[in-house]
Design a protein around this motif. Structure first.
Motif, PDB file in Angstrom:
ATOM      1  N   TRP A 118      14.712 -17.989  26.388  1.00 52.75           N
ATOM      2  CA  TRP A 118      15.743 -17.089  26.900  1.00 52.75           C
ATOM      3  C   TRP A 118      17.137 -17.699  26.863  1.00 52.75           C
ATOM      4  O   TRP A 118      18.135 -16.993  26.749  1.00 52.75           O
ATOM      5  CB  TRP A 118      15.398 -16.648  28.327  1.00 52.75           C
ATOM      6  CG  TRP A 118      15.462 -17.756  29.349  1.00 52.75           C
ATOM      7  CD1 TRP A 118      14.460 -18.586  29.723  1.00 52.75           C
ATOM      8  CD2 TRP A 118      16.601 -18.147  30.125  1.00 52.75           C
ATOM      9  NE1 TRP A 118      14.891 -19.472  30.672  1.00 52.75           N
ATOM     10  CE2 TRP A 118      16.196 -19.225  30.946  1.00 52.75           C
ATOM     11  CE3 TRP A 118      17.906 -17.687  30.211  1.00 52.75           C
ATOM     12  CZ2 TRP A 118      17.058 -19.839  31.825  1.00 52.75           C
ATOM     13  CZ3 TRP A 118      18.771 -18.314  31.092  1.00 52.75           C
ATOM     14  CH2 TRP A 118      18.347 -19.379  31.889  1.00 52.75           C
ATOM     15  N   ALA A 119      17.237 -19.038  26.968  1.00 52.94           N
ATOM     16  CA  ALA A 119      18.552 -19.692  26.994  1.00 52.94           C
ATOM     17  C   ALA A 119      18.878 -20.358  25.660  1.00 52.94           C
ATOM     18  O   ALA A 119      19.747 -21.235  25.604  1.00 52.94           O
ATOM     19  CB  ALA A 119      18.600 -20.723  28.118  1.00 52.94           C
ATOM     20  N   GLN A 120      18.237 -19.950  24.573  1.00 52.37           N
ATOM     21  CA  GLN A 120      18.419 -20.637  23.290  1.00 52.37           C
ATOM     22  C   GLN A 120      19.879 -20.625  22.834  1.00 52.37           C
ATOM     23  O   GLN A 120      20.398 -21.634  22.357  1.00 52.37           O
ATOM     24  CB  GLN A 120      17.544 -19.999  22.207  1.00 52.37           C
ATOM     25  CG  GLN A 120      17.695 -20.692  20.841  1.00 52.37           C
ATOM     26  CD  GLN A 120      16.819 -20.076  19.772  1.00 52.37           C
ATOM     27  OE1 GLN A 120      16.031 -19.178  20.039  1.00 52.37           O
ATOM     28  NE2 GLN A 120      16.951 -20.549  18.551  1.00 52.37           N
ATOM     29  N   GLU A 121      20.568 -19.476  22.985  1.00 52.98           N
ATOM     30  CA  GLU A 121      21.954 -19.404  22.525  1.00 52.98           C
ATOM     31  C   GLU A 121      22.843 -20.391  23.271  1.00 52.98           C
ATOM     32  O   GLU A 121      23.667 -21.078  22.669  1.00 52.98           O
ATOM     33  CB  GLU A 121      22.488 -17.983  22.689  1.00 52.98           C
ATOM     34  CG  GLU A 121      23.915 -17.821  22.181  1.00 52.98           C
ATOM     35  CD  GLU A 121      24.440 -16.393  22.317  1.00 52.98           C
ATOM     36  OE1 GLU A 121      25.650 -16.191  22.150  1.00 52.98           O
ATOM     37  OE2 GLU A 121      23.614 -15.496  22.606  1.00 52.98           O
ATOM     38  N   ALA A 122      22.672 -20.474  24.592  1.00 48.74           N
ATOM     39  CA  ALA A 122      23.476 -21.415  25.379  1.00 48.74           C
ATOM     40  C   ALA A 122      23.153 -22.851  24.994  1.00 48.74           C
ATOM     41  O   ALA A 122      24.056 -23.692  24.863  1.00 48.74           O
ATOM     42  CB  ALA A 122      23.220 -21.195  26.875  1.00 48.74           C
ATOM     43  N   ILE A 123      21.874 -23.150  24.789  1.00 52.34           N
ATOM     44  CA  ILE A 123      21.465 -24.502  24.391  1.00 52.34           C
ATOM     45  C   ILE A 123      22.069 -24.858  23.044  1.00 52.34           C
ATOM     46  O   ILE A 123      22.588 -25.968  22.838  1.00 52.34           O
ATOM     47  CB  ILE A 123      19.928 -24.602  24.350  1.00 52.34           C
ATOM     48  CG1 ILE A 123      19.352 -24.452  25.768  1.00 52.34           C
ATOM     49  CG2 ILE A 123      19.479 -25.924  23.739  1.00 52.34           C
ATOM     50  CD1 ILE A 123      17.855 -24.265  25.808  1.00 52.34           C
ATOM     51  N   ASP A 124      22.043 -23.908  22.090  1.00 54.58           N
ATOM     52  CA  ASP A 124      22.614 -24.146  20.766  1.00 54.58           C
ATOM     53  C   ASP A 124      24.116 -24.411  20.850  1.00 54.58           C
ATOM     54  O   ASP A 124      24.650 -25.290  20.166  1.00 54.58           O
ATOM     55  CB  ASP A 124      22.348 -22.956  19.856  1.00 54.58           C
ATOM     56  CG  ASP A 124      20.887 -22.849  19.427  1.00 54.58           C
ATOM     57  OD1 ASP A 124      20.517 -21.790  18.894  1.00 54.58           O
ATOM     58  OD2 ASP A 124      20.139 -23.829  19.609  1.00 54.58           O
ATOM     59  N   ARG A 125      24.815 -23.630  21.691  1.00 56.77           N
ATOM     60  CA  ARG A 125      26.264 -23.798  21.799  1.00 56.77           C
ATOM     61  C   ARG A 125      26.612 -25.182  22.363  1.00 56.77           C
ATOM     62  O   ARG A 125      27.507 -25.862  21.851  1.00 56.77           O
ATOM     63  CB  ARG A 125      26.852 -22.713  22.706  1.00 56.77           C
ATOM     64  CG  ARG A 125      26.820 -21.307  22.129  1.00 56.77           C
ATOM     65  CD  ARG A 125      27.459 -20.320  23.080  1.00 56.77           C
ATOM     66  NE  ARG A 125      28.885 -20.612  23.239  1.00 56.77           N
ATOM     67  CZ  ARG A 125      29.638 -20.101  24.209  1.00 56.77           C
ATOM     68  NH1 ARG A 125      29.088 -19.322  25.119  1.00 56.77           N
ATOM     69  NH2 ARG A 125      30.919 -20.403  24.289  1.00 56.77           N
TER      70      ARG A 125
END
Length: 792
Positions: free
Chosen positions: A719-726
């Motif tokens: 669920w938090a993949q985008e934040a982790i990637d950023r």
């Protein structure tokens, strides 16, 4: 391995029996014994006893436990979790540690309370130690609840074999397994939505009764049994699969013909076909970037028009049936050329708009005119294309502008940018007479895809604001994007904004002065592009900058949620020809923005300030996990957001909670969220995934996400993949040597301080004076902790 476990559980049962015998002996001796300092005798009327059937474990997984308690007397329950079985009683010690760690509850008689423990070690022995304090203020040993966390099944896979779904996982002897399914591509948020299919599995774990064309996901749990108890693991989720989809056409050819492209494909029984195109020499990496051209239809050929001559295109066809759609069958790349008779460009059909009939109306009507708007190359500032803007003069004298960037025009802009080697398109919206009260700019979803795909930064510029939208902020948008820009022109409105700022005691205290003045013209910006980083530049008349220290300049932000911020800005030059300047800030929420001068701003620079405190006993506790309440307080302190005056709406955040106002402000600002059951879980340790989701709000414009996702193997579809990637792309967070990120692992105070320091630019204290007794100068995060610590 199983022999060892059976022997261990036998030992546990023997230890429990021994403990019961000892308890009976102590009770028999109670009238004749004098209790020591650690065991305080209570009158029988005040003796706190668990009600029948309590405590009872309601959930036990490899990483968490849920235990429910209920007592027959009102009491304060102090508890702690120890990584051992049957630890020695230490009543005063348990109370002291519970007060320090906030692990206590004040319970009424007969009140049921569920204790939740997360981030535990799998396959590990634990003891829940409980101490009660009754109305007589005497401590009583309420016993222990001993348990062992579980292991989980590994490598759960769903495989399509001859269009049938078969499941596999790694099994261990001495365990039973339960299998579940769910219709969807991701696991359900509520575990009760899983459907148990254990008893319906066929040979080789083949799953029956699946509907062709629907997507399913599966999960497996394992159960370990003892003589009197059984323990069930977490749900271990499989990959998603879709059985029964139709086949794609076996062949697809594309032939250029007189400025058009003719497509032919082979037949597939009992299907229709959908045609797609993509401007480029190969298929897009993201399937969402395909542009639908026609269909569904039954024909086996189609001619595509409205193409730009000289540009390469690829095409695709998908089979469609009641069960779903096939994969894309992709053609070879072709480049259409203009017909020899001239022309080449097909007329673009505009989006429907209100009639602009020239017929004269007897009553006053809004007047409309079409204005040509330049599109410039960002780097060279030269005009490369133009757009049409619709300007409406209302009967009340107000003037509003509307501009839409459709797919055809977006492609034209991109084509012209490629010729100059630029990746920045600047839409210059004029207002020579300073008469426009509102600008509405709409980007069609197809245009958004094109800009993202080509890595184009889009800049919307008018005399009141410059909005720069990086391509990464448009990524994965599936709807039109709009911006509404409204300048605050009335003097009384600007004065009201300044008065609200000066009346905010928290912001005044943060700034260290009440000598604050609003400069220039405030701007209200509305958009559906929330939580995506965007750069704003707010112009100010050069006369107002005269004699002003650049360190005194900032922006006052009034968020639509009710929270307010005062942030430093960067002085930049907007126009080199006339030396026009403005204040630049990076935002991911859109509100009302006002440039301000803060005379003698505390610190006098934009340098980050310390933000974290230690404990009264002189310790920092670097290895202690950060709670969700603590993280909310840290974000409010770091960002300078004013604490909220309203009360929290969470059932587990009372008005007297130490972080209540910080939690409310952090939620209103969008930094943190609660749970679906209206709880916030303030004392729960924050995980690495949750922290990433919070800290992404501190990213600056230059710290945007990478064009490609990171390769952490345990965050795919997390669920938090985008934040982790950023954050990974910005170098704020890193994974582990085994290629994992471990999103559910809790974060320590030392780790949190290190990450926040990177985000806000707080440099390590190379010559720090040692502040904490438990952080030696040999500690790996010593300099980061010293730099972040508020010295009181």
């Amino acid at each position: 391995m199983n022999v060892r476990k059976d022997a261990k559980f036998a030992l546990i049962r023997l230890q429990r029996l021994t403990k019961i015998c000892l308890a009976i002996i102590l009770l028999l001796a109670l009238p004749f014994a004098t209790w020591g300092a650690e065991v305080v005798r209570a009158d029988s009327g005040d003796l706190i006893q668990p009600e029948q059937g309590y405590p009872k474990p309601a959930l036990l997984t490899p990483t968490s436990a849920k235990i429910t308690v209920k007592f027959d007397h009102a009491a304060t329950l102090y508890f702690e979790l120890k990584e051992e079985l049957f630890p020695m009683a230490d009543l005063e010690g348990t109370k002291s540690r519970a007060l320090e760690n906030h692990t206590y509850y004040v319970l009424a008689a007969g009140e049921e309370r569920t204790l939740i423990f997360n981030n535990l070690k799998k396959d590990t022995d634990y003891a829940l130690v409980m101490v009660g304090e009754g109305t007589d203020l005497l401590l009583q040993d309420l016993g222990q609840e001993n348990f062992k966390t579980l292991e989980t099944p590994d490598n759960v896979q769903a495989t399509l074999v001859n269009n049938k779904v078969k499941l596999s996982w790694t099994e261990e002897a001495g365990r039973t397994y339960q299998v579940y399914k769910y219709e969807g591509s991701t696991a359900p948020a509520n575990t009760s939505d899983w459907i148990d299919i254990t008893n319906t599995l066929l040979v080789d774990n083949e799953v029956p009764d699946l509907v062709d064309g629907k997507t399913y996901i599966f999960a497996v749990t394992s159960t370990y049994h003892t003589e009197d108890e059984h323990f069930v693991s977490d749900y271990v989720v499989s990959n998603a699969v879709t059985p029964g989809l139709p086949a794609a056409p076996a062949t697809l050819t594309a032939q250029t013909l007189n400025g058009q492209v003719k497509l032919d494909w082979s037949a597939v029984p009992e299907v229709e076909y959908v045609v797609y195109m993509y401007q480029g020499s190969g298929a897009p990496q993201n399937p969402e970037h395909w542009v639908k051209v026609a269909g569904p239809m039954t024909a086996l050929q189609y001619t595509v028009s409205n193409l730009t001559s000289g540009l390469p295109y690829v095409f695709a066809v998908r089979s469609s049936s009641v069960t779903g759609m096939s994969e894309f069958k992709v053609s070879a790349s072709v480049t259409p050329q203009a017909p020899s008779s001239g022309g080449g460009e097909v007329v673009v059909t505009p989006s429907p708009s209100p009639s602009t009939s020239s017929s004269t109306a007897s009553s006053p009507a809004p007047q409309k005119e079409i204005i040509k708007v330049d599109v410039a190359n960002g780097e060279q500032a030269s005009t490369i294309d133009s757009l049409e803007l619709s300007r409406t003069r209302g009967t009340d004298g107000t003037i509003k502008d509307e501009l839409e960037l459709n797919q055809s025009k977006a492609q034209s802009v991109i084509d012209q940018l490629k010729k100059t080697g630029s990746r920045t398109a600047v839409i210059r919206i004029p207002d020579v007479k300073d008469e426009v009260s509102q600008w509405d700019v709409k980007l069609a979803k197809e245009s958004v895809k094109l800009f993202t795909e080509q890595g184009i930064e889009l800049v919307i510029s008018n005399p009141n604001v410059k909005v720069s939208i990086p391509a990464a902020s448009l990524k994965d948008r599936t709807e039109d994007v709009y911006f509404r820009l409204v300048p605050v022109k009335k003097q009384e409105s600007r004065e009201a904004i300044e008065q609200r700022l000066l009346a905010n005691e928290t912001l005044i205290q943060s700034a260290g002065t009440k000598n604050i003045q609003v400069l220039g013209r405030p701007m209200t910006i509305e958009t559906n592009l929330q939580s995506r980083p965007v750069t704003l530049v707010l112009p100010v008349d050069s006369k107002q900058f005269a004699g002003v220290n650049s360190a005194d300049l900032g922006v006052y932000i009034e968020h639509s949620s009710g929270t307010k911020e005062l942030v430093h800005g960067k002085l930049v030059t907007l126009n080199k020809d006339n030396n026009q300047q403005g204040i630049e800030i990076h935002v991911d929420q859109f509100s009302t923005f006002s440039v301000v001068r803060v005379k003698d701003w505390a610190g006098q620079t934009t340098q980050a300030q310390p933000y974290i405190r230690g404990y009264a006993d002189g310790r920092f506790q670097p290895d202690r996990f950060v709670t969700r309440a603590e993280m909310a307080a840290l974000m409010i302190r770091v960002t300078g957001t004013a604490e909220a005056e309203s009360e929290a709406s969470f059932a587990d955040v009372k008005a007297n909670h130490w972080a209540e106002s910080s939690i409310v402000a952090a939620v209103q600002a969008g930094y943190v969220k609660g749970y679906p059951d209206d709880s916030f879980k303030p004392e729960q340790a924050i995980t690495r995934a949750e922290l990433a989701n919070v800290l992404q709000h501190l990213l600056k414009g230059e710290q945007t996400a990478a064009s490609e996702p990171t390769t952490f193997k345990d965050v795919q579809q997390q669920w938090a993949q985008e934040a982790i990637d950023r954050l990974s792309a910005a170098g704020v967070i890193t994974g582990y040597t085994d290629g994992t990120f471990r999103p559910e692992q809790p974060v320590t105070r030392a780790e949190a301080a290190t990450m926040i320091n990177k985000l806000i630019g707080l440099q390590p204290a190379s010559a720090a004076i040692k502040a904490w007794s438990d952080v030696p100068d040999t500690h790996w995060a010593y300099q980061a902790i010293e730099a972040a610590s508020i010295k009181e």
